[in-house]
Scaffold this motif. Sequence first.
Motif, PDB file in Angstrom:
ATOM      1  N   LEU A 236       0.775  -1.269  -0.026  1.00 11.95           N
ATOM      2  CA  LEU A 236      -0.109  -0.237   0.078  1.00 11.95           C
ATOM      3  C   LEU A 236       0.799   1.150  -0.110  1.00 11.95           C
ATOM      4  CD1 LEU A 236      -2.680  -1.042   2.574  1.00 11.95           C
ATOM      5  CD2 LEU A 236      -3.053  -0.558   0.020  1.00 11.95           C
ATOM      6  N   PHE A 237       1.845   1.312   0.801  1.00 10.62           N
ATOM      7  CA  PHE A 237       2.806   2.427   0.882  1.00 10.62           C
ATOM      8  C   PHE A 237       3.433   2.740  -0.492  1.00 10.62           C
ATOM      9  CE2 PHE A 237       6.781   4.583   1.494  1.00 10.62           C
ATOM     10  CZ  PHE A 237       6.474   5.733   2.154  1.00 10.62           C
ATOM     11  N   SER A 240       0.916   3.829  -3.078  1.00 14.40           N
ATOM     12  CA  SER A 240       0.752   5.399  -3.042  1.00 14.40           C
ATOM     13  C   SER A 240       1.434   6.323  -3.663  1.00 14.40           C
ATOM     14  CB  SER A 240       0.365   5.454  -1.546  1.00 14.40           C
ATOM     15  OG  SER A 240       1.611   5.402  -0.782  1.00 14.40           O
ATOM     16  N   LYS A 241       2.851   5.819  -3.690  1.00  9.80           N
ATOM     17  CA  LYS A 241       3.764   6.678  -4.305  1.00  9.80           C
ATOM     18  C   LYS A 241       4.078   6.558  -5.714  1.00  9.80           C
ATOM     19  CE  LYS A 241       4.552   8.241  -0.137  1.00  9.80           C
ATOM     20  NZ  LYS A 241       4.046   9.718   0.294  1.00  9.80           N
ATOM     21  N   ASP A 243       1.328   5.630  -8.543  1.00  9.89           N
ATOM     22  CA  ASP A 243       0.100   6.111  -9.409  1.00  9.89           C
ATOM     23  C   ASP A 243      -1.016   5.547  -8.858  1.00  9.89           C
ATOM     24  OD1 ASP A 243      -0.526   3.958 -11.214  1.00  9.89           O
ATOM     25  OD2 ASP A 243       1.263   4.069 -11.581  1.00  9.89           O
ATOM     26  N   SER A 244      -2.328   6.524  -9.373  1.00  6.59           N
ATOM     27  CA  SER A 244      -3.341   6.157  -8.753  1.00  6.59           C
ATOM     28  C   SER A 244      -3.987   4.747  -9.075  1.00  6.59           C
ATOM     29  CB  SER A 244      -4.552   6.961  -9.082  1.00  6.59           C
ATOM     30  OG  SER A 244      -4.619   7.086 -10.629  1.00  6.59           O
ATOM     31  N   TYR A 247      -2.242   2.070  -6.944  1.00  9.79           N
ATOM     32  CA  TYR A 247      -3.062   2.320  -5.709  1.00  9.79           C
ATOM     33  C   TYR A 247      -4.284   1.398  -5.463  1.00  9.79           C
ATOM     34  CZ  TYR A 247      -4.184   3.931  -1.183  1.00  9.79           C
ATOM     35  OH  TYR A 247      -4.722   4.140   0.348  1.00  9.79           O
ATOM     36  N   ASN A 248      -5.159   1.740  -6.569  1.00  9.37           N
ATOM     37  CA  ASN A 248      -6.636   1.110  -6.610  1.00  9.37           C
ATOM     38  C   ASN A 248      -6.536  -0.160  -7.069  1.00  9.37           C
ATOM     39  OD1 ASN A 248      -7.876   3.848  -6.239  1.00  9.37           O
ATOM     40  ND2 ASN A 248      -7.835   4.063  -8.620  1.00  9.37           N
ATOM     41  N   LEU A 251      -5.573  -1.871  -3.492  1.00  8.30           N
ATOM     42  CA  LEU A 251      -6.761  -1.694  -2.571  1.00  8.30           C
ATOM     43  C   LEU A 251      -7.742  -2.829  -3.170  1.00  8.30           C
ATOM     44  CD1 LEU A 251      -7.562   1.791  -2.186  1.00  8.30           C
ATOM     45  CD2 LEU A 251      -6.683   0.393  -0.621  1.00  8.30           C
TER      46      LEU A 251
END
Length: 354
Positions: A236-237, A240-241, A243-244, A247-248, A251
């Motif tokens: 997750l970290f 988050s650094k 791209d979106s 990150y999605n 998740l």
Amino acid sequence: SSSYELSQYIGGAELSEPELISHTDAVPMEVAPLKFCIPHVAVSFGPSGQLVWVSPALASEGEPAQVELHSLEVILCDTHEQQDMRDFPGPLAKEDLHKVDAINFALQMSEKCLKDEKLEDATSAALLWHLLILLCRQNGRIMGSDVAELLMRDSSSLGACGVSDDGDGETLIDLSETPTSEKETLNFADLLTGYPPTDKEAAKQNLQRYTKLLLSGRKKEALESAMQSGLWGHALFLASKMDSRSYNTVLSRFTGSLAPSDPLQTLFQLLSGRIPASWSSEKWGDWRPHLAVLLSNETGDPFIHHRSIITMGDTLASRDMLYASQICYLTAQCPFGWYTNRSERLVLLGSKQR
């Protein structure tokens, strides 16, 4: 002339005025049929528990109608319904009924539901009475956390969210307060990732593999390695650094690793701005933790939050869990409607709704 020649071909009859059709006969009017062809008995409920009975008679021919008044208490003297009416402490008015009497009556009805072997979903029926008790004690002002506490009061005896022990319903939340020994913990699968538990050496190797990929600048492969190894914090970290989209993806993979019976699955979908879809699964498990997590965690979108609870009630109603669905509708503050409208979710029988 041309007009003279034309008159030679047109007969005198054709030049004459057409005869008007006379409509002297009147069209008979349609008469609506009578609702009742013969005299019938008329029955209605009167005040003070009376039944009004009117005998059949033709008033047009001078036949008098006989009116009789019967007591419902006498008619239903040996029935369970009459005993229930005697036990009911009504009318439900503040000046006529003490709150303690209403609470005691609701407690008796809750115990009666649990003892009724013919009643389907007796636990939810008893829980509905306890919800009314909570409303009565707090004068109709309750918070979502109050209802959540009521929902989870008896769930500790069901193990992890009331799910069977077939291995498909493992969740992140253990509602039992009994501490488990370290030996027993090692026998369970990792509920966060779905993978078997690894020892310290295997976890160290996974972290080293993840670190080597990052040292080589291969962030996408490192991200995939972290997700496969269950290193969700690192994944997750790192995402988050990046791209979106990455990150999605993390998740989605993380929430997808949770069992449908896990109330966290419901919460994460709600926090993502979506109506939870885990209820469509047959391995949903106990419905109470899912409703509790919805009521305890309000979101920034009241419409999604309200619609999620109503959708949950509709799902329970489709599975013939009537009382459980009514609890959802009451907590969502659905308005009462007319019983003739089949689309209404809540109907208060015997009331005049204007």
